[in-house]
Design a protein around this motif. Structure first.
Motif, PDB file in Angstrom:
ATOM      1  N   ALA A  25       0.723  -1.211  -0.051  1.00 40.70           N
ATOM      2  CA  ALA A  25       0.020  -0.217   0.031  1.00 40.70           C
ATOM      3  C   ALA A  25       0.975   1.231   0.052  1.00 40.70           C
ATOM      4  N   TYR A  26       1.993   1.257   0.847  1.00 41.39           N
ATOM      5  CA  TYR A  26       2.928   2.420   0.769  1.00 41.39           C
ATOM      6  C   TYR A  26       3.462   2.751  -0.406  1.00 41.39           C
ATOM      7  N   ASN A  27       3.861   1.691  -1.237  1.00 47.51           N
ATOM      8  CA  ASN A  27       4.300   1.826  -2.561  1.00 47.51           C
ATOM      9  C   ASN A  27       3.426   2.508  -3.295  1.00 47.51           C
ATOM     10  N   GLN A  28       1.943   2.300  -3.161  1.00 41.57           N
ATOM     11  CA  GLN A  28       1.013   3.140  -3.990  1.00 41.57           C
ATOM     12  C   GLN A  28       0.518   4.417  -3.454  1.00 41.57           C
ATOM     13  N   GLY A  29       1.506   4.898  -2.535  1.00 38.95           N
ATOM     14  CA  GLY A  29       0.930   6.218  -1.951  1.00 38.95           C
ATOM     15  C   GLY A  29       0.120   6.238  -0.729  1.00 38.95           C
ATOM     16  N   LEU A  30      -0.323   4.845  -0.170  1.00 36.91           N
ATOM     17  CA  LEU A  30      -1.384   4.848   0.957  1.00 36.91           C
ATOM     18  C   LEU A  30      -0.532   4.688   2.152  1.00 36.91           C
ATOM     19  N   GLN A  31      -0.939   4.915   3.364  1.00 39.36           N
ATOM     20  CA  GLN A  31      -0.578   4.608   4.607  1.00 39.36           C
ATOM     21  C   GLN A  31      -1.621   3.958   5.587  1.00 39.36           C
ATOM     22  N   GLU A  62     -23.200  -5.222   7.775  1.00 37.49           N
ATOM     23  CA  GLU A  62     -23.143  -3.940   8.897  1.00 37.49           C
ATOM     24  C   GLU A  62     -22.507  -3.010   8.044  1.00 37.49           C
ATOM     25  N   TYR A  63     -21.996  -3.071   6.840  1.00 35.52           N
ATOM     26  CA  TYR A  63     -21.156  -2.267   6.158  1.00 35.52           C
ATOM     27  C   TYR A  63     -21.777  -1.968   4.892  1.00 35.52           C
ATOM     28  N   GLU A  64     -22.171  -0.715   4.799  1.00 26.33           N
ATOM     29  CA  GLU A  64     -22.914  -0.142   3.452  1.00 26.33           C
ATOM     30  C   GLU A  64     -22.034   0.639   2.638  1.00 26.33           C
ATOM     31  N   ASP A  65     -20.857   0.367   2.227  1.00 18.85           N
ATOM     32  CA  ASP A  65     -19.916   1.132   1.544  1.00 18.85           C
ATOM     33  C   ASP A  65     -19.450   2.404   1.888  1.00 18.85           C
ATOM     34  N   GLU A  66     -19.477   2.652   2.968  1.00 19.61           N
ATOM     35  CA  GLU A  66     -19.107   3.891   3.751  1.00 19.61           C
ATOM     36  C   GLU A  66     -17.611   4.092   3.510  1.00 19.61           C
ATOM     37  N   THR A  67     -16.989   5.305   3.030  1.00 18.73           N
ATOM     38  CA  THR A  67     -15.765   5.705   2.616  1.00 18.73           C
ATOM     39  C   THR A  67     -15.035   6.179   3.833  1.00 18.73           C
ATOM     40  N   GLU A  68     -15.723   6.566   5.033  1.00 19.76           N
ATOM     41  CA  GLU A  68     -14.818   7.130   6.054  1.00 19.76           C
ATOM     42  C   GLU A  68     -15.734   6.561   7.161  1.00 19.76           C
ATOM     43  N   LEU A  69     -15.008   6.751   8.526  1.00 17.74           N
ATOM     44  CA  LEU A  69     -15.311   6.430   9.755  1.00 17.74           C
ATOM     45  C   LEU A  69     -14.658   7.168  10.815  1.00 17.74           C
ATOM     46  N   MET A  70     -15.065   6.964  11.979  1.00 17.08           N
ATOM     47  CA  MET A  70     -14.234   7.554  13.270  1.00 17.08           C
ATOM     48  C   MET A  70     -13.935   6.359  14.164  1.00 17.08           C
ATOM     49  N   PHE A  71     -12.670   6.510  14.338  1.00 22.02           N
ATOM     50  CA  PHE A  71     -12.244   5.188  15.350  1.00 22.02           C
ATOM     51  C   PHE A  71     -11.101   5.913  16.470  1.00 22.02           C
ATOM     52  N   ARG A  72     -11.431   5.785  17.512  1.00 17.62           N
ATOM     53  CA  ARG A  72     -10.580   6.329  18.856  1.00 17.62           C
ATOM     54  C   ARG A  72     -10.783   7.856  18.732  1.00 17.62           C
ATOM     55  N   GLN A  73     -11.563   8.552  18.445  1.00 14.41           N
ATOM     56  CA  GLN A  73     -11.693   9.948  18.179  1.00 14.41           C
ATOM     57  C   GLN A  73     -10.926  10.581  17.170  1.00 14.41           C
ATOM     58  N   LYS A  74     -10.568   9.718  16.025  1.00 18.51           N
ATOM     59  CA  LYS A  74      -9.939   9.993  14.709  1.00 18.51           C
ATOM     60  C   LYS A  74     -10.580   9.660  13.778  1.00 18.51           C
ATOM     61  N   ARG A  75     -10.582  10.599  12.657  1.00 18.73           N
ATOM     62  CA  ARG A  75     -11.260  10.378  11.189  1.00 18.73           C
ATOM     63  C   ARG A  75     -10.292   9.531  10.292  1.00 18.73           C
ATOM     64  N   TYR A  76     -10.921   8.467   9.691  1.00 18.31           N
ATOM     65  CA  TYR A  76     -10.162   7.639   8.886  1.00 18.31           C
ATOM     66  C   TYR A  76     -10.820   7.132   7.481  1.00 18.31           C
ATOM     67  N   ASN A  77     -10.167   6.975   6.524  1.00 16.81           N
ATOM     68  CA  ASN A  77     -10.650   6.479   5.138  1.00 16.81           C
ATOM     69  C   ASN A  77     -10.530   5.094   4.977  1.00 16.81           C
ATOM     70  N   VAL A  78     -11.572   4.601   4.492  1.00 11.74           N
ATOM     71  CA  VAL A  78     -11.562   2.760   4.161  1.00 11.74           C
ATOM     72  C   VAL A  78     -10.895   2.885   2.843  1.00 11.74           C
ATOM     73  N   ILE A  79      -9.642   2.237   2.623  1.00 16.06           N
ATOM     74  CA  ILE A  79      -8.726   2.105   1.742  1.00 16.06           C
ATOM     75  C   ILE A  79      -9.084   0.715   0.959  1.00 16.06           C
TER      76      ILE A  79
END
Length: 99
Positions: free
Chosen positions: A44-50, A62-79
């Motif tokens: 993933a890192y080689n593709q510019g992702l972290q 339970e997952y409905e194609d959301e692209t973002e989420l909050m986890f431990r008070q931080k915002r994340y993107n689903v990659i």
């Protein structure tokens, strides 16, 4: 599955008219937190992702194609998503740059 944490899946609505605004709704789901594997991280890192974490939900529905989420008070993107053989789903996530 050992449930160890909770995350909030973020569903965004897209405005259909000029006077409508974007809205976000959240849903709380239970998840199991695991580390990103070494080979997956570097690929993933080689593709510019972290990628930071892999969150496993017990039921893929339970997952409905959301692209973002909050986890431990931080915002994340689903990659990346991966449906497991037991009917769950794994979400590989990276920290969002949007605040």
């Amino acid at each position: 599955m050992k449930v160890s944490d909770v995350c909030l899946l973020i569903q965004k609505s897209t405005p259909k008219g000029v006077h409508e605004t974007k809205t976000e709704t959240t849903r709380e789901v239970y998840c199991e937190v695991t580390s990103v594997g070494r080979s997956e991280f570097y690929a993933a890192y080689n593709q510019g992702l972290q990628p930071e974490y892999v969150l496993k939900l017990a039921d893929m529905y339970e997952y409905e194609d959301e692209t973002e989420l909050m986890f431990r008070q931080k915002r994340y993107n689903v990659i990346r998503t991966y449906v497991t053989q037991d009917g769950g789903i794994e979400l590989t996530i990276q920290r969002s740059t949007v605040k």
